[in-house]
Design an enzyme around this catalytic site. Structure first.
Site, mmCIF file in Angstrom:
data_model
loop_
_atom_site.group_PDB
_atom_site.id
_atom_site.type_symbol
_atom_site.label_atom_id
_atom_site.label_comp_id
_atom_site.label_asym_id
_atom_site.label_seq_id
_atom_site.Cartn_x
_atom_site.Cartn_y
_atom_site.Cartn_z
ATOM 1 N N ARG A 89 0.843 -1.201 0.000
ATOM 2 C CA ARG A 89 0.000 0.000 0.000
ATOM 3 C C ARG A 89 0.879 1.252 0.000
ATOM 4 O O ARG A 89 0.497 2.303 -0.492
ATOM 5 C CB ARG A 89 -0.890 -0.028 1.250
ATOM 6 C CG ARG A 89 -1.957 1.028 1.313
ATOM 7 C CD ARG A 89 -2.894 0.787 2.504
ATOM 8 N NE ARG A 89 -2.182 0.596 3.759
ATOM 9 C CZ ARG A 89 -1.670 1.581 4.502
ATOM 10 N NH1 ARG A 89 -1.777 2.838 4.119
ATOM 11 N NH2 ARG A 89 -1.055 1.317 5.634
ATOM 12 N N HIS A 164 3.164 -9.776 15.389
ATOM 13 C CA HIS A 164 3.064 -8.323 15.226
ATOM 14 C C HIS A 164 2.887 -7.659 16.594
ATOM 15 O O HIS A 164 2.204 -8.195 17.471
ATOM 16 C CB HIS A 164 1.863 -7.971 14.326
ATOM 17 C CG HIS A 164 2.226 -7.768 12.901
ATOM 18 N ND1 HIS A 164 1.706 -8.529 11.869
ATOM 19 C CD2 HIS A 164 3.068 -6.872 12.301
ATOM 20 C CE1 HIS A 164 2.211 -8.103 10.716
ATOM 21 N NE2 HIS A 164 3.041 -7.105 10.951
HETATM 22 N N1 PCA Z 1 5.784 -3.707 9.943
HETATM 23 C C1 PCA Z 1 5.521 -3.787 8.522
HETATM 24 C C2 PCA Z 1 6.849 -4.021 7.875
HETATM 25 C C3 PCA Z 1 7.870 -3.720 8.923
HETATM 26 C C4 PCA Z 1 7.115 -3.635 10.171
HETATM 27 O O1 PCA Z 1 7.595 -3.520 11.301
HETATM 28 C C5 PCA Z 1 4.467 -4.840 8.169
HETATM 29 O O2 PCA Z 1 3.603 -5.133 9.003
HETATM 30 O O3 PCA Z 1 4.502 -5.382 7.066
#
Ligand code: PCA
Length: 219
Positions: A89, A164
């Protein structure tokens, strides 16, 4: 037992990325006798996966946890699946913006995490950390690295996956408007440390397998 923990450099105009700050904090911490190697990955399609694969060859880890930032997520977000798609994006840190290209041409559509994701979620929850299972790691560099990781380690006796992290309070506040969810760095570090300890315990238990608890989503 060797653990490889990766985090990303900042991207998208941010000056920090909690994923690398957390990995840095945990480098050298004793995790039930496990040796932890921290590695920063560039937020760049291609190069990030190359660096990761080099580190896998160099360190021969038993457990690999890749961390990334996902603004807007609440708490620790344990990814279930990586898909074979790059669809950006925003440009990556090298200005590349792939659209609907495969991470690995000819590779399978998806790979599951080989971390015991429900066991990890349950353990973190019991310790009072905000946590959930995520059904998508997106289609940006995090998913790219996650897919490359699972592809490279397919069929091997290594536990690997992606987690994440939410924004830091100072990042969330910067956006103005309704403040997105965030989590203090110390809390993120504590939660990831606990997650790694659970990985080590599960690995020592000869890949104890996962627990059967719901972590599903309707949307
Ligand atoms: N988050 C991004 C790429 C690097 C990061 O820390 C992602 O969620 O793709």
């Amino acid at each position: 037992m060797r653990i490889l923990l990766t985090g990303f450099e900042p991207f998208g105009g941010d000056s920090v990325n909690p994923s690398w700050l957390v990995a840095q904090h945990l480098a050298g911490v004793d995790l039930a006798g496990a040796q932890l190697q921290a590695l920063q990955l560039p937020c760049v399609f291609g190069l990030s996966a190359q660096r990761l694969v080099q580190a896998l060859a160099q360190h021969q880890p038993d457990v690999v946890v890749a961390l990334g930032l996902a603004q807007g997520r609440e708490g620790i977000s344990i990814e279930r699946v990586a898909i074979n798609v790059d669809d950006a994006r925003i440009p990556d840190n090298a200005g590349q913006q792939p659209i609907d290209t495969p991470v690995v041409p000819g590779g399978p559509a998806a790979y599951f995490s080989t971390l015991p994701i429900k066991r990890l979620a349950q353990g973190l929850q019991q310790a009072g950390h905000p946590v959930h299972i995520s059904q998508t790691a997106g289609t940006f560099v995090c998913n790219h690295v996650f897919y490359a990781l699972q592809h490279h380690l397919r069929g091997q006796h290594v536990m690997s996956g992606f987690v994440h992290l939410p924004a830091l309070p100072e990042q969330a506040a910067r956006a103005g408007r309704p403040t997105p969810p965030s989590m203090a760095l110390a809390d993120q570090v504590a939660a990831v440390q606990q997650l790694l300890q659970l990985c080590v315990a599960s690995h020592d238990d000869d890949h104890a397998g996962d627990v059967r608890v719901s972590g599903g989503a309707i949307h």
